[in-house]
Write an enzyme that holds these catalytic residues in place. Structure first.
Site, short mmCIF file in Angstrom:
data_model
loop_
_atom_site.label_atom_id
_atom_site.label_comp_id
_atom_site.label_asym_id
_atom_site.label_seq_id
_atom_site.Cartn_x
_atom_site.Cartn_y
_atom_site.Cartn_z
N GLU A 1 -6.74 -6.82 -0.97
CA GLU A 1 -7.27 -6.97 0.38
C GLU A 1 -8.71 -6.46 0.42
OE1 GLU A 1 -4.80 -5.26 3.41
OE2 GLU A 1 -2.96 -6.06 2.53
N GLU B 1 0.84 -1.19 0.00
CA GLU B 1 0.00 0.00 0.00
C GLU B 1 0.88 1.25 0.00
OE1 GLU B 1 -2.37 -0.55 3.52
OE2 GLU B 1 -3.86 -1.77 2.48
#
Length: 456
Positions: free
Chosen positions: A325, A190
């Site tokens: 995710e 991320e």
């Protein structure tokens, strides 16, 4: 190897399906979009190979982590049996978040990855490949060595990080050179960026990752590579990165990764705040009259709008999407008056079902459920665990039911299995053989101590 009861049926059924799938696939003759369409549903081996036993910066660029980090955040070492069980539930791909720099470096000057750690990662990957599953292997947060510098655009920082990222991915790519299209690499996790300037750095490091892997040749010349959007945020990715994917020597072999944690008040917020309430109830038909904990945003229409943005900006341009995710905390509301456990359970089920339904209908997207193997509810905070890896049972029953409504389990062979009691307590399974934590509130037919029972 000793087999018995439900465990035996699951393992044997998994092995039967391995032969079917591996014989039908292999090589690199399909585009990234075709492969991504074959990977749903996906699951994360979370809190495992990306974990650490130390939060201090001293764990970076040394070998202080070692093999013990695998159980630093959860209590179950990954085994073939764990992966067999994941497959038996209908999952077709596994994302393996992984740390490399954070506690697994034997030479800080050359960024050499510990050979024992590389061997363990390969062992876990092989468990998945043995079962005919796809694998997405990444460089997860990794102590923040790159994330912490993502907004630094100085030439010196960019060049230094290029050297490190190239060194790490060259080693990883060489170690997995001979694996076929079932193994995908993802460069980061991320990368924090919320404007065009910081996103330009994400774009730069995405290119470094692609170039490093392709330079190793062999199967890596055509391996599907997954690059990340800024903060893996859909809005930021579509605003700042659309039309700015890396250049690649292989045609049609790139995918883009975003994550879907929306709305925050439903999936992760732990307690009511002055500015807003936790959402216990999500989706059409699941709101509770009179409750202050009904979702007020981020429901079905918003989910569809977000995914449509990715389809328009990336899938339709030939870049499939890995939703690396996704999840929401299931909560025990039994201690709260005037709240509904049943409507919350239905909310969780719908949330998982809807994302998988939309991804399947739009095509070119694979949702990969986040799973922590952390079973404590901590009051009403909840947790995002689907599979109890220690007991090889389903903990997140409602999430699993939502997924299986869109992607049914691959066989009916489990329906008439008699599961013997092993601890003197009542055992409850779905007709598909998923063990439950007691009799659920949902109406239906269940197997209780080996006999079918109907809940009205």
């Amino acid at each position: 190897m000793k087999f018995n009861g439900m465990r035996a049926i699951i393992v044997l059924a998994s092995l039967l399906f391995v032969g079917v799938e591996t014989s039908a696939q292999g090589g690199f003759d399909r585009s990234a979009t075709e492969v991504i369409n074959d990977m749903s549903p996906g699951w994360n081996l979370g809190n495992t190979l990306e974990a650490t036993t130390s939060w201090t910066g001293a764990a970076l660029w040394n070998n202080k982590g070692g093999l013990a980090t695998e159980t630093g955040w959860q209590d179950t070492k990954t085994s073939q049996a764990v992966i067999d069980f994941v497959k038996s539930l209908g999952f077709k791909s596994i994302r393996i978040p992984c740390a490399w720099a954070f506690g697994h470096i034997t030479n800080a000057s050359t960024y050499e990855i510990d050979a024992r750690w590389m061997a363990r990662v390969k062992e876990v990957v092989d468990y998945c490949i043995n079962d005919g599953l796809y694998v997405v292997l990444n460089d997860h947060w990794d102590g923040g060595w790159l994330d912490d510098q993502m907004k630094d655009s100085s030439a010196a920082t960019l060049e230094k990080n290029k050297k490190i990222l190239t060194a790490l991915w060259t080693q990883i790519a060489n170690a997995f050179m001979d694996y076929d299209e079932h193994l995908l690499f993802a460069g980061m996790n991320e990368p924090p960026a919320d404007n065009q300037a910081s996103t330009n750095n994400v774009i730069y490091y995405n290119q470094v990752f692609v170039d490093a892997v392709r330079a190793t040749g062999g199967n890596n010349a055509k391996r599907i590579l997954v690059v990340q959007g800024p903060s893996t945020n859909i809005d930021h990715t579509c605003q700042f990165m659309a039309g700015k994917m890396p250049s690649d020597t292989a045609e049609g072999r790139l995918a883009i990764e975003v994550h879907y944690y929306n709305p925050w008040q439903f999936w992760g917020m732990e307690k009511d705040e002055s500015w807003g309430k936790v959402f216990y109830y999500w989706g059409n038909g699941n709101h509770l009259a009179g409750s202050s904990h009904n979702a007020t945003w981020g429901e079905e229409a918003d989910m569809k709008s977000q995914l449509q943005k990715m389809k328009t900006n990336f899938v339709d341009k030939g870049y499939p999407v890995v939703i690396g995710e996704f999840g929401a905390n299931w909560r025990d509301l039994s201690s709260l008056r005037n709240e509904s456990q049943e409507k919350h359970n239905a909310s969780i089920k719908l949330h998982y079902r809807e994302l998988h339904r939309l991804c399947k209908e739009m095509g070119g997207m694979v949702p990969m459920t986040w799973d922590t193997n952390y079973r404590s509810q901590e009051g009403t905070k909840g947790c995002m665990t689907i599979i109890d890896r220690k007991t090889l049972t389903v903990y997140g029953t409602y999430a699993m039911e939502g997924i299986n409504e869109i992607y049914p389990r691959p066989t009916d062979a489990y329906i008439n299995v008699v599961a013997p009691k092993t601890d003197g307590r009542e055992t409850v399974h779905t007709l598909q053989g998923v063990r439950l934590n007691g009799m659920p509130a949902t109406k239906g037919v269940y197997i209780v101590n080996g006999k079918k029972q109907m809940r009205y």
